[in-house]
Motif scaffolding. Structure first.
Motif, PDB file in Angstrom:
ATOM      1  N   GLY A 137       0.824  -1.194   0.000  1.00  0.00           N
ATOM      2  CA  GLY A 137       0.000   0.000   0.000  1.00  0.00           C
ATOM      3  C   GLY A 137       0.856   1.242   0.000  1.00  0.00           C
ATOM      4  O   GLY A 137       2.058   1.198   0.304  1.00  0.00           O
ATOM      5  N   LEU A 138       0.261   2.368  -0.351  1.00  0.00           N
ATOM      6  CA  LEU A 138       0.955   3.650  -0.369  1.00  0.00           C
ATOM      7  C   LEU A 138       0.373   4.550   0.716  1.00  0.00           C
ATOM      8  O   LEU A 138      -0.852   4.684   0.825  1.00  0.00           O
ATOM      9  CB  LEU A 138       0.807   4.320  -1.742  1.00  0.00           C
ATOM     10  CG  LEU A 138       1.490   3.620  -2.926  1.00  0.00           C
ATOM     11  CD1 LEU A 138       1.185   4.360  -4.219  1.00  0.00           C
ATOM     12  CD2 LEU A 138       2.997   3.504  -2.718  1.00  0.00           C
ATOM     13  N   TYR A 139       1.267   5.184   1.486  1.00  0.00           N
ATOM     14  CA  TYR A 139       0.835   5.980   2.634  1.00  0.00           C
ATOM     15  C   TYR A 139       1.540   7.333   2.623  1.00  0.00           C
ATOM     16  O   TYR A 139       2.721   7.431   2.261  1.00  0.00           O
ATOM     17  CB  TYR A 139       1.156   5.262   3.949  1.00  0.00           C
ATOM     18  CG  TYR A 139       0.412   3.953   4.131  1.00  0.00           C
ATOM     19  CD1 TYR A 139      -0.783   3.906   4.845  1.00  0.00           C
ATOM     20  CD2 TYR A 139       0.922   2.776   3.598  1.00  0.00           C
ATOM     21  CE1 TYR A 139      -1.459   2.704   5.017  1.00  0.00           C
ATOM     22  CE2 TYR A 139       0.262   1.571   3.759  1.00  0.00           C
ATOM     23  CZ  TYR A 139      -0.935   1.544   4.473  1.00  0.00           C
ATOM     24  OH  TYR A 139      -1.611   0.350   4.646  1.00  0.00           O
ATOM     25  N   LEU A 140       0.786   8.336   3.033  1.00  0.00           N
ATOM     26  CA  LEU A 140       1.360   9.624   3.395  1.00  0.00           C
ATOM     27  C   LEU A 140       1.440   9.656   4.917  1.00  0.00           C
ATOM     28  O   LEU A 140       0.428   9.475   5.601  1.00  0.00           O
ATOM     29  CB  LEU A 140       0.487  10.775   2.895  1.00  0.00           C
ATOM     30  CG  LEU A 140       0.582  11.124   1.410  1.00  0.00           C
ATOM     31  CD1 LEU A 140      -0.481  12.161   1.053  1.00  0.00           C
ATOM     32  CD2 LEU A 140       1.955  11.641   1.059  1.00  0.00           C
ATOM     33  N   SER A 141       2.626   9.867   5.429  1.00  0.00           N
ATOM     34  CA  SER A 141       2.816   9.759   6.876  1.00  0.00           C
ATOM     35  C   SER A 141       3.451  11.034   7.426  1.00  0.00           C
ATOM     36  O   SER A 141       4.368  11.591   6.832  1.00  0.00           O
ATOM     37  CB  SER A 141       3.690   8.544   7.197  1.00  0.00           C
ATOM     38  OG  SER A 141       3.874   8.409   8.579  1.00  0.00           O
ATOM     39  N   ILE A 181      -2.202   8.739   5.870  1.00  0.00           N
ATOM     40  CA  ILE A 181      -3.259   8.752   4.853  1.00  0.00           C
ATOM     41  C   ILE A 181      -2.943   7.640   3.860  1.00  0.00           C
ATOM     42  O   ILE A 181      -1.917   7.699   3.155  1.00  0.00           O
ATOM     43  CB  ILE A 181      -3.323  10.105   4.124  1.00  0.00           C
ATOM     44  CG1 ILE A 181      -3.651  11.231   5.105  1.00  0.00           C
ATOM     45  CG2 ILE A 181      -4.353  10.069   3.002  1.00  0.00           C
ATOM     46  CD1 ILE A 181      -3.665  12.612   4.465  1.00  0.00           C
ATOM     47  N   GLU A 182      -3.778   6.625   3.851  1.00  0.00           N
ATOM     48  CA  GLU A 182      -3.574   5.514   2.919  1.00  0.00           C
ATOM     49  C   GLU A 182      -4.208   5.868   1.583  1.00  0.00           C
ATOM     50  O   GLU A 182      -5.403   6.165   1.500  1.00  0.00           O
ATOM     51  CB  GLU A 182      -4.181   4.228   3.463  1.00  0.00           C
ATOM     52  CG  GLU A 182      -3.934   3.031   2.554  1.00  0.00           C
ATOM     53  CD  GLU A 182      -4.525   1.739   3.098  1.00  0.00           C
ATOM     54  OE1 GLU A 182      -4.396   0.707   2.411  1.00  0.00           O
ATOM     55  OE2 GLU A 182      -5.122   1.769   4.192  1.00  0.00           O
ATOM     56  N   LEU A 183      -3.391   5.823   0.553  1.00  0.00           N
ATOM     57  CA  LEU A 183      -3.892   6.112  -0.789  1.00  0.00           C
ATOM     58  C   LEU A 183      -4.627   4.899  -1.340  1.00  0.00           C
ATOM     59  O   LEU A 183      -4.233   3.747  -1.107  1.00  0.00           O
ATOM     60  CB  LEU A 183      -2.742   6.487  -1.719  1.00  0.00           C
ATOM     61  CG  LEU A 183      -1.923   7.717  -1.302  1.00  0.00           C
ATOM     62  CD1 LEU A 183      -0.804   7.976  -2.313  1.00  0.00           C
ATOM     63  CD2 LEU A 183      -2.802   8.948  -1.183  1.00  0.00           C
ATOM     64  N   ASP A 184      -5.676   5.156  -2.082  1.00  0.00           N
ATOM     65  CA  ASP A 184      -6.499   4.093  -2.651  1.00  0.00           C
ATOM     66  C   ASP A 184      -5.859   3.613  -3.956  1.00  0.00           C
ATOM     67  O   ASP A 184      -5.944   4.267  -4.998  1.00  0.00           O
ATOM     68  CB  ASP A 184      -7.915   4.619  -2.914  1.00  0.00           C
ATOM     69  CG  ASP A 184      -8.907   3.500  -3.180  1.00  0.00           C
ATOM     70  OD1 ASP A 184      -8.458   2.391  -3.559  1.00  0.00           O
ATOM     71  OD2 ASP A 184     -10.122   3.727  -3.016  1.00  0.00           O
ATOM     72  N   THR A 185      -5.192   2.448  -3.890  1.00  0.00           N
ATOM     73  CA  THR A 185      -4.513   1.920  -5.083  1.00  0.00           C
ATOM     74  C   THR A 185      -5.510   1.514  -6.166  1.00  0.00           C
ATOM     75  O   THR A 185      -5.180   1.528  -7.360  1.00  0.00           O
ATOM     76  CB  THR A 185      -3.639   0.711  -4.708  1.00  0.00           C
ATOM     77  OG1 THR A 185      -4.440  -0.275  -4.030  1.00  0.00           O
ATOM     78  CG2 THR A 185      -2.508   1.128  -3.790  1.00  0.00           C
ATOM     79  N   LYS A 186      -6.729   1.175  -5.768  1.00  0.00           N
ATOM     80  CA  LYS A 186      -7.753   0.845  -6.756  1.00  0.00           C
ATOM     81  C   LYS A 186      -8.098   2.078  -7.586  1.00  0.00           C
ATOM     82  O   LYS A 186      -8.225   2.001  -8.821  1.00  0.00           O
ATOM     83  CB  LYS A 186      -8.994   0.303  -6.058  1.00  0.00           C
ATOM     84  CG  LYS A 186     -10.086  -0.139  -7.016  1.00  0.00           C
ATOM     85  CD  LYS A 186     -11.273  -0.710  -6.263  1.00  0.00           C
ATOM     86  CE  LYS A 186     -12.377  -1.143  -7.226  1.00  0.00           C
ATOM     87  NZ  LYS A 186     -13.555  -1.687  -6.504  1.00  0.00           N
TER      88      LYS A 186
END
Length: 392
Positions: free
Chosen positions: A141-145, A163-168
């Motif tokens: 997953g991709l996160y802004l931390s 903030i977890e980015l929505d990979t979908k």
């Protein structure tokens, strides 16, 4: 016609190259625009994240949790959850917003609410450098931390906001680039090599990744084709330094060739028509010019060899018909002149012969009489008898 055919081949190659370059440049400009727009969106999310770091309810929970009663705690948690939900709903790229609070061992999520402190996630998404916010790849997953440091040096951060980015949603955004049949898009994030594929690259993800790594960023040329899983693709790429992300678009080679198929077919048709035209032109030239000219040359050679009974004919009234007529007239005139000269020569010879004969006959007659006279005298015969015997 050969220069025209050569120019046609050159023009086809030039159109093919120009078309591929235009499609590649257009593809690059599209992904650059998307990356720029996405980078601006990430910057906006960072601002929201920094705003959460100074949220009053969150800071009160951290510093006054132990002094609060249950109602106060519930009220602050609810206010924080609403704030997290507002941040989540502010962008289509956000899947979940969470706060991991170390001092109270709680994690608050915009989706699940209050839960137990997720130490594994806390350590996995913890920013490396200070309080800055960055995109982190963790657990696919991709996160802004972003974090808030403790006032005591060496202690763990007071809390971390991720903030977890929505990979979908990111995959759906990448699908907008797959406008051509068989095309695909690859997104590679950061040093962790997080890879997100869409379109045809989903089925050849590893092969595409190996190709990109093998070529390197500097050596990729958008106007060239690269082989991938047995097919050839034009590859367009763009990267964002601020996001530390790169996007690669794979466009099948036949997609670029397809608009030129009609030109290719017309080119072959033109080439075939050109060769037919050349053949017809050569045949007509042979019949109309070369063959009559060859006959005229052969007739001149026969005339040189003394053949004066020569007549050549031409079926049409054109320039060669005129030349043939003049040739026949010339041969007839030449034949008449030769006949006239020949007859004149013979007549002259006959006249000369007659003249000689007329000169020879009296002299011969006189000599004959003189001999006869001499013989008569020698034999004592009468002249008349001698003449008679001689005549007999």
């Amino acid at each position: 016609m050969l220069p025209i055919i050569t120019f046609g081949v050159f023009l086809y190659g030039w159109i093919l190259q120009t078309t591929s370059e235009d499609i590649s440049k257009n593809a690059v400009s599209q992904i650059k625009f998307y990356l720029t727009d996405f980078a601006n969106e990430i910057e906006r999310l960072k601002l929201l994240q920094y705003g959460l770091l100074e949220d009053e309810d969150l800071n009160e929970i951290v510093f006054t949790w132990k002094t609060m009663d249950n109602i106060g705690r519930m009220d602050k948690i609810n206010m924080l959850s609403k704030r997290l939900s507002m941040v989540q709903n502010s962008s289509m790229y956000i899947k979940e917003v969470s706060v991991h609070i170390g001092p109270i061992s709680k994690s608050v999520s915009s989706l699940t609410g209050v839960g137990q402190f997720d130490a594994e996630k806390y350590d996995g998404i913890r920013p490396v450098y200070g309080a800055g916010s960055q995109i982190i790849d963790w657990n696919d997953g991709l996160y802004l931390s972003a974090l808030k440091q403790s006032t005591t040096e060496g202690n763990r951060p007071l809390f971390i906001i991720d903030i977890e980015l929505d990979t979908k949603k990111l995959g759906e955004a990448l699908n907008q680039f797959n406008t051509y049949t068989g095309s695909g898009t690859l997104l590679i994030s950061g040093k962790s090599d997080f890879v997100l594929a869409s379109g045809s690259t989903v089925y050849m993800k590893q092969a595409a990744l190996d190709l990109v790594r093998g070529l390197g960023q500097a050596s990729i040329e958008t106007s060239h084709t690269y082989e991938l899983s047995g097919n050839r693709y034009y590859m367009a790429n763009a990267n964002s330094k601020s996001l530390n992300m790169s996007i690669y678009r794979f466009i099948p080679e036949q997609i670029i060739h397809k608009p030129l198929n009609k030109i290719y077919a017309w080119a072959w048709l033109l080439a075939a028509a050109t060769f037919v035209f050349i053949a017809l032109y050569a045949i007509s030239t042979y019949k109309v010019i070369h063959k009559p000219l060859l006959l005229l040359m052969r007739s001149f050679k026969r005339l040189e060899n003394g053949d004066l009974n020569l007549v050549i004919e031409h079926g049409t009234k054109d320039e060669f018909g005129y030349l043939y007529g003049r040739f026949n007239q010339m041969v007839d005139t030449l034949r008449n002149l030769i006949n006239q000269v020949y007859k004149q020569k013979i007549m002259a010879q006959r006249a000369e012969l007659k003249q000689l004969q007329s000169q020879i006959n009296p002299h011969f007659l006189f000599n004959s009489f003189f001999i006869l006279s001499t013989m008569a005298k020698n034999r004592g015969l009468g002249a008349n008898r001698v003449i008679y015997e001689a005549a007999w």
